[in-house]
Design a protein around this motif. Structure first.
Motif, PDB file in Angstrom:
ATOM      1  N   GLN A 123      44.498  48.603  38.238  1.00 36.96           N
ATOM      2  CA  GLN A 123      45.073  48.745  39.587  1.00 36.96           C
ATOM      3  C   GLN A 123      45.339  50.219  39.896  1.00 36.96           C
ATOM      4  N   GLU A 124      45.919  50.918  38.922  1.00 35.88           N
ATOM      5  CA  GLU A 124      46.199  52.349  39.129  1.00 35.88           C
ATOM      6  C   GLU A 124      44.894  53.111  39.323  1.00 35.88           C
ATOM      7  N   THR A 125      43.863  52.704  38.593  1.00 34.89           N
ATOM      8  CA  THR A 125      42.555  53.352  38.728  1.00 34.89           C
ATOM      9  C   THR A 125      42.043  53.211  40.156  1.00 34.89           C
ATOM     10  N   PHE A 126      42.200  52.025  40.723  1.00 36.71           N
ATOM     11  CA  PHE A 126      41.715  51.809  42.091  1.00 36.71           C
ATOM     12  C   PHE A 126      42.466  52.697  43.090  1.00 36.71           C
ATOM     13  N   ILE A 127      43.762  52.875  42.844  1.00 32.49           N
ATOM     14  CA  ILE A 127      44.545  53.733  43.750  1.00 32.49           C
ATOM     15  C   ILE A 127      44.057  55.181  43.640  1.00 32.49           C
ATOM     16  N   VAL A 128      43.874  55.633  42.395  1.00 30.31           N
ATOM     17  CA  VAL A 128      43.411  57.014  42.179  1.00 30.31           C
ATOM     18  C   VAL A 128      42.007  57.199  42.765  1.00 30.31           C
ATOM     19  N   LEU A 129      41.189  56.174  42.541  1.00 34.13           N
ATOM     20  CA  LEU A 129      39.805  56.218  43.019  1.00 34.13           C
ATOM     21  C   LEU A 129      39.757  56.385  44.544  1.00 34.13           C
ATOM     22  N   GLN A 130      40.660  55.684  45.198  1.00 28.44           N
ATOM     23  CA  GLN A 130      40.714  55.763  46.660  1.00 28.44           C
ATOM     24  C   GLN A 130      41.151  57.173  47.101  1.00 28.44           C
ATOM     25  N   LYS A 131      42.127  57.707  46.360  1.00 28.26           N
ATOM     26  CA  LYS A 131      42.630  59.035  46.724  1.00 28.26           C
ATOM     27  C   LYS A 131      41.591  60.121  46.449  1.00 28.26           C
ATOM     28  N   LYS A 132      40.806  59.916  45.391  1.00 32.24           N
ATOM     29  CA  LYS A 132      39.878  60.971  44.970  1.00 32.24           C
ATOM     30  C   LYS A 132      38.444  60.681  45.379  1.00 32.24           C
ATOM     31  N   HIS A 133      38.277  59.829  46.359  1.00 30.26           N
ATOM     32  CA  HIS A 133      36.915  59.404  46.701  1.00 30.26           C
ATOM     33  C   HIS A 133      36.022  60.582  47.091  1.00 30.26           C
ATOM     34  N   ALA A 134      36.657  61.649  47.625  1.00 33.32           N
ATOM     35  CA  ALA A 134      35.875  62.809  48.055  1.00 33.32           C
ATOM     36  C   ALA A 134      35.199  63.492  46.864  1.00 33.32           C
ATOM     37  N   GLN A 135      35.762  63.309  45.678  1.00 32.62           N
ATOM     38  CA  GLN A 135      35.200  63.967  44.487  1.00 32.62           C
ATOM     39  C   GLN A 135      33.998  63.205  43.922  1.00 32.62           C
ATOM     40  N   GLU A 151      36.757  53.378  51.425  1.00 38.03           N
ATOM     41  CA  GLU A 151      36.696  51.915  51.464  1.00 38.03           C
ATOM     42  C   GLU A 151      35.432  51.403  50.766  1.00 38.03           C
ATOM     43  N   ASP A 152      34.306  52.070  51.040  1.00 38.43           N
ATOM     44  CA  ASP A 152      33.044  51.654  50.421  1.00 38.43           C
ATOM     45  C   ASP A 152      33.099  51.823  48.898  1.00 38.43           C
ATOM     46  N   LEU A 153      33.691  52.949  48.512  1.00 37.06           N
ATOM     47  CA  LEU A 153      33.774  53.243  47.080  1.00 37.06           C
ATOM     48  C   LEU A 153      34.641  52.205  46.370  1.00 37.06           C
ATOM     49  N   LEU A 154      35.755  51.862  47.027  1.00 39.00           N
ATOM     50  CA  LEU A 154      36.663  50.872  46.461  1.00 39.00           C
ATOM     51  C   LEU A 154      35.976  49.518  46.367  1.00 39.00           C
ATOM     52  N   ARG A 155      35.237  49.211  47.401  1.00 43.85           N
ATOM     53  CA  ARG A 155      34.512  47.943  47.432  1.00 43.85           C
ATOM     54  C   ARG A 155      33.476  47.890  46.286  1.00 43.85           C
ATOM     55  N   ALA A 156      32.792  49.028  46.100  1.00 43.00           N
ATOM     56  CA  ALA A 156      31.793  49.089  45.022  1.00 43.00           C
ATOM     57  C   ALA A 156      32.473  48.962  43.662  1.00 43.00           C
ATOM     58  N   ALA A 157      33.629  49.602  43.521  1.00 41.10           N
ATOM     59  CA  ALA A 157      34.334  49.563  42.230  1.00 41.10           C
ATOM     60  C   ALA A 157      34.913  48.176  41.959  1.00 41.10           C
ATOM     61  N   PHE A 158      35.338  47.487  43.006  1.00 39.11           N
ATOM     62  CA  PHE A 158      35.918  46.151  42.842  1.00 39.11           C
ATOM     63  C   PHE A 158      34.935  45.187  42.172  1.00 39.11           C
ATOM     64  N   LYS A 159      33.651  45.442  42.388  1.00 34.95           N
ATOM     65  CA  LYS A 159      32.646  44.562  41.797  1.00 34.95           C
ATOM     66  C   LYS A 159      32.740  44.577  40.272  1.00 34.95           C
ATOM     67  N   TYR A 160      33.266  45.681  39.748  1.00 32.15           N
ATOM     68  CA  TYR A 160      33.338  45.824  38.295  1.00 32.15           C
ATOM     69  C   TYR A 160      34.745  45.578  37.763  1.00 32.15           C
ATOM     70  N   GLN A 161      35.587  44.958  38.579  1.00 31.59           N
ATOM     71  CA  GLN A 161      36.975  44.811  38.152  1.00 31.59           C
ATOM     72  C   GLN A 161      37.099  44.082  36.808  1.00 31.59           C
ATOM     73  N   ASP A 162      36.318  43.030  36.647  1.00 35.25           N
ATOM     74  CA  ASP A 162      36.401  42.270  35.390  1.00 35.25           C
ATOM     75  C   ASP A 162      35.984  43.133  34.202  1.00 35.25           C
ATOM     76  N   ALA A 163      34.865  43.832  34.383  1.00 39.01           N
ATOM     77  CA  ALA A 163      34.358  44.661  33.294  1.00 39.01           C
ATOM     78  C   ALA A 163      35.364  45.767  32.960  1.00 39.01           C
ATOM     79  N   LEU A 164      35.949  46.359  34.005  1.00 35.69           N
ATOM     80  CA  LEU A 164      36.912  47.443  33.785  1.00 35.69           C
ATOM     81  C   LEU A 164      38.172  46.907  33.092  1.00 35.69           C
ATOM     82  N   THR A 165      38.582  45.698  33.485  1.00 31.14           N
ATOM     83  CA  THR A 165      39.782  45.128  32.853  1.00 31.14           C
ATOM     84  C   THR A 165      39.515  44.816  31.379  1.00 31.14           C
ATOM     85  N   SER A 166      38.310  44.309  31.101  1.00 32.25           N
ATOM     86  CA  SER A 166      37.969  44.033  29.694  1.00 32.25           C
ATOM     87  C   SER A 166      38.049  45.322  28.871  1.00 32.25           C
TER      88      SER A 166
END
Lengths: 190, 289
Positions: A49-61, A17-32
């Protein structure tokens, strides 16, 4: 901003959840970034969107101390390539040289300063776009988001192609002036 | 051709061979052009994102009002039960009210509230102020483009996380948990619900009925996608009312023309979250069997 994140993230392993929250901050930059690679805004949205799903699944890495933005950007690159291949766009073959060059530009110019500046721009743009007339907004979105040609837009609005081009250029100019004004005001304010 | 037009043509995938060569040359040899390219892309991206949000927030023609029922059978019977349930609720509330009035003054806390940085809650055309706002029917919640917002229930663990760039219209929260996802996405963890109190999430294409589960639903102009991680969700197409039950570990999508069958969520590394069986050898084999 990125530096600050790095400092806090280095202190502990992040939960999904924390990782996703941190990544969400860059959503605009990532979309650009995805938009520049895929040349299709809705597809870029899908990639992120797919990146966020993968990121959540692979957060342990995710290694504590690593940069969330860089990690997420690599995943977006992967997703973009994946989507390009899956969509069968290879009929016009991916221009690998251009893909690599675009990637390199973002690598070079998407630094902490640029991200902070873009945040300010976004706030100004949000303000300025609420002042646009509905027709102007629809025209902009038709051109950039729906990728309608000037011919198609002209046909739908019963106007000449030149008039559409001129309108688009005027709307962009208006937005830029408004943003410049807004950013200047923000600098003056204490 | 000026630089800006060249960047635009790239973003629209319209570059011809000469223009492509020109862009490559620029990016390779001119650092200022590289920076300008990145800034141009970002500006256009923001323009489209903010513009889409503004478009969605204004009354859209493609959004059907939340109250439209999917099926008409047993309408009057259901209405009778709704009226009876409402009367029972009112009676219950009256008793609770009387009981509370007897005890010393106790602050009345909101039952459903939304919180988040930069979110906008519009009520009767006016923008509400505050970081935590009690949700009322017909509230329009819009998250900013890079922050999430959370809708939480006070007396149960149900929680909805609205993704950045999401627009949600709240239905009558007292009559169950009803939300209209106009665009964007949300992740929900829904506590088991009492019969008849299921959460309903409506999108332009579909309606998801949730009993108690964890799932992600995303909606844009083209389709609604639903991934279910726990429990079961019923996804119904709004145009033809065709329903699909999506169990844990499955996904389904719905467009204006219909709802797809539920398919397994791909878990292998080659999938990279695409849910596309052709990318996933294990799943392909399983499907073939």
């Amino acid at each position: 901003m990125v530096e600050l994140d790095r400092q806090t993230e280095s202190q502990r392993a992040l939960s999904a959840e924390d990782l996703l929250r941190a990544a969400f901050k860059y959503q605009d930059a990532l979309t650009s970034y995805a938009y520049a690679l895929l040349q299709d805004w809705p597809l870029a949205q899908d990639a992120v969107q797919e990146t966020f799903i993968v990121l959540q699944k692979k957060h342990a890495q995710f290694r504590p101390g690593a940069n969330v933005f860089t990690w997420a950007r690599q995943m977006v690159r992967f997703e973009a390539l994946n989507l390009l291949r899956a969509r069968g766009r290879e009929s016009c073959v991916i221009d690998e040289q251009l893909f690599a060059l675009v990637d390199a530009q973002f690598d070079e110019h998407f630094d902490a300063d640029a991200l902070a500046r873009m945040e300010q721009q976004k706030a100004a743009l949000q303000h300025c776009m609420t002042r646009l007339e509905r027709g102007s907004l629809d025209l902009l979105l038709g051109f950039y988001k729906d990728r309608l040609s000037c011919d198609q837009l002209a046909g739908a609005r019963r106007r000449s192609v030149n008039a559409i081009r001129l309108s688009l250029s005027r709307i962009r100019g208006k937005l830029r002036d408004c943003m410049r004004h807004r950013l200047a005001l923000a600098e003056v304010k204490p | 051709m000026n630089r800006e037009d060249l960047f635009d043509r790239h973003l629209r995938g319209e570059l011809n061979e000469d223009e492509s060569a020109e862009l490559k040359h620029l990016l390779l040899h001119d650092a200022a052009a590289g920076r300008a390219f990145v800034e141009h892309v970002h500006e256009v991206n923001l323009m489209v994102r903010v513009g889409s949000q503004l478009q969605s927030a204004s009354p859209a023609q493609n959004v059907v009002p939340l109250a439209v029922p999917l099926a008409s059978s047993g309408k009057s019977f259901r209405r009778w039960w709704q009226a009876a349930a409402l009367a029972a609720c009112l009676l219950g509330l009256a008793i609770i009210g009387l009981t509370l009035n007897r005890s010393p003054s106790r602050p009345t806390a909101p039952t459903v509230y939304v919180s988040g940085n930069g979110m906008q809650v519009t009520r009767d055309g006016a923008l509400m102020d505050g970081d935590m706002i009690e949700v009322r029917p017909d509230d329009l919640i819009a998250t900013s483009t890079n922050e999430i917002a959370v809708i939480a229930y006070e007396n149960e663990s149900t929680r909805l996380e609205l993704f950045p760039g999401t627009v949600v219209l709240c239905g009558d929260v007292s009559a169950g948990k009803r939300f209209e996802l106009r665009r964007g996405g949300l992740q929900a963890r829904v506590a088991p619900q009492a019969p008849g109190q299921s959460m309903l999430i409506t999108t332009p294409h579909a309606q998801a009925t949730v009993i108690g589960t964890e799932f992600v639903v995303r909606a844009d102009e083209r389709a609604t996608k639903l991934d279910v991680f726990q429990g079961k969700v019923e996804l119904a197409c709004r145009s033809n009312a065709k329903k699909v039950t999506v169990s844990a570990g499955y996904w389904a999508s719905s467009t204006s023309s219909g709802t797809s069958e539920a398919k397994p969520l791909c878990k292998c590394s080659k999938c990279r979250g695409t849910n596309e069986p052709s990318n996933c050898p294990n799943l392909k084999k399983k499907n073939e069997k």
